[in-house]
Design an enzyme around this catalytic site. Structure first.
Site, PDB file in Angstrom:
ATOM      1  N   VAL A  48       0.860  -1.179   0.000  1.00  0.00           N
ATOM      2  CA  VAL A  48       0.000   0.000   0.000  1.00  0.00           C
ATOM      3  C   VAL A  48       0.898   1.231   0.000  1.00  0.00           C
ATOM      4  O   VAL A  48       1.855   1.300   0.774  1.00  0.00           O
ATOM      5  CB  VAL A  48      -0.929   0.023   1.233  1.00  0.00           C
ATOM      6  N   CYS A  49       0.587   2.166  -0.896  1.00  0.00           N
ATOM      7  CA  CYS A  49       1.303   3.441  -0.928  1.00  0.00           C
ATOM      8  C   CYS A  49       2.813   3.202  -1.111  1.00  0.00           C
ATOM      9  O   CYS A  49       3.225   2.416  -1.960  1.00  0.00           O
ATOM     10  CB  CYS A  49       0.977   4.215   0.353  1.00  0.00           C
ATOM     11  N   THR A  50       3.653   3.847  -0.287  1.00  0.00           N
ATOM     12  CA  THR A  50       5.101   3.715  -0.446  1.00  0.00           C
ATOM     13  C   THR A  50       5.635   2.391   0.072  1.00  0.00           C
ATOM     14  O   THR A  50       6.851   2.158   0.014  1.00  0.00           O
ATOM     15  CB  THR A  50       5.826   4.873   0.264  1.00  0.00           C
TER      16      THR A  50
END
Length: 335
Positions: A108-110
């Site tokens: 998720v995300c970075t």
């Protein structure tokens, strides 16, 4: 009832919503009525010590990362968080050693940067938070970074964009495991949309383009968004900005990063997509409402931007046909 395993990696500076959003989705699916597989959720951190999220929350993991061993029945979830150019070596080393064993590898995300650093995205398509896509592509040339979608699936690896996109991805995984009805029930419980497809852009057309600096051009952007079915030719828009067509086209592109024609088409496709998702209006009516005039013009625009026709898009993401109302709406088991 058997159970699927979800293993979540925690660390100092992790984004709390990247953790709690997907966890709530998997937990909600486990509490749905019916005899089906649930999810056993376990959190781990380096050394098993408590972690402090980027927003200051303290999270207590279930155990140490070092002793965790994902297998083919495990969804391994790596959330994003504060990133300052270096990584916790215990996490990247563990991912290199054991991440590839997971049946599903999710970021998720970075969190995608952690997977890339561990070499788990080499030769694959992936995405991450829009603000990190350029850096990810530069630092990891073996990864094909796709900056636009809210999530990307490549084999057993799934990567998502920022924060709430993790909820979209988790809902897609629940739908894959248990079907649309369960995913829809969880989405309703969390008061979120189920139908955001993975290839939906991270931003709306207005956010994807820059906001113009000059007020007349900003007013034109607002006008386009509010009147997608109107006359949005360069000449008409230039008149609203009190500029010549040539001066307007140059100024608009200089300040927004896209040509007026491309900006208008993005807005119109986005508006048509929403109407297909949320209404029962016919394609001909939607074509006119979005300024395309004919269904064929709308179809060509959808193929350019989404790779599918309006009819195909509606079949996948349109409103569910009404069914006979049940005695009561099913609810998740109480907490």
């Amino acid at each position: 009832m058997t159970s699927r395993n979800v293993l979540v990696v925690l660390y100092d500076g992790v984004q709390s919503l990247d953790v709690t959003g997907p966890v709530e989705v998997f937990n909600g699916a486990s509490r749905c009525p019916g005899d089906r597989e649930g999810y056993t959720i376990r959190t781990v951190s380096p050394g098993g010590t408590p972690v402090r999220t980027d927003s200051g929350l303290n999270l207590l993991p279930d155990g140490p990362l070092e002793g965790a061993r994902p297998d083919a029945d495990t969804t391994l979830l790596v959330p994003g968080g504060r990133y300052s150019g270096d990584f916790e070596p215990r996490i990247t080393e563990w991912l290199r050693a054991y991440g590839g064993r997971a049946g599903r590898l999710v970021s998720v995300c970075t969190g995608g940067l952690l997977l890339a650093e561990a070499g788990l995205l080499d030769g694959r398509r992936a995405t991450t938070h829009w603000n990190a896509c350029e850096g990810m592509a530069r630092a990891y040339p073996a990864v094909t970074v796709e900056p636009d979608p809210i999530y990307v699936r490549d084999g057993h690896v799934a990567t998502s964009a920022g924060v709430t996109a993790g909820i979209d991805l988790a809902l897609a995984l629940v739908e894959e495991d248990h079907g649309r009805d369960v995913a829809l029930l969880v989405a309703r419980h969390l008061v979120v949309f189920l139908r955001r497809p993975g290839n939906q852009a991270q931003f709306s057309a207005q956010l994807a383009a820059q906001t113009a600096r000059r007020e007349p051009l900003r007013e034109v952007q607002r006008w386009i968004a509010e009147h997608p079915g109107g006359d949005l030719s360069v000449e008409a828009l230039a008149g609203r900005a009190a500029l010549s067509p040539r001066h307007f086209a140059r100024a608009f592109q200089a300040e927004t990063g896209v040509t007026p024609g491309r900006y208008v088409e993005r807005v119109r496709v986005e508006h048509a997509r929403r109407l297909l998702e949320d209404t029962g209006e016919g394609v001909s009516q939607i074509s006119r409402a979005c300024g395309y005039g004919t269904p064929e013009a709308l179809r060509r625009a959808f193929l350019r931007h989404l790779g599918q026709s309006p009819a195909e898009y509606r079949r996948r993401f349109g409103p569910t046909p009404p069914a006979a109302p049940p005695a009561r709406v099913p609810a998740l088991d109480p907490l």
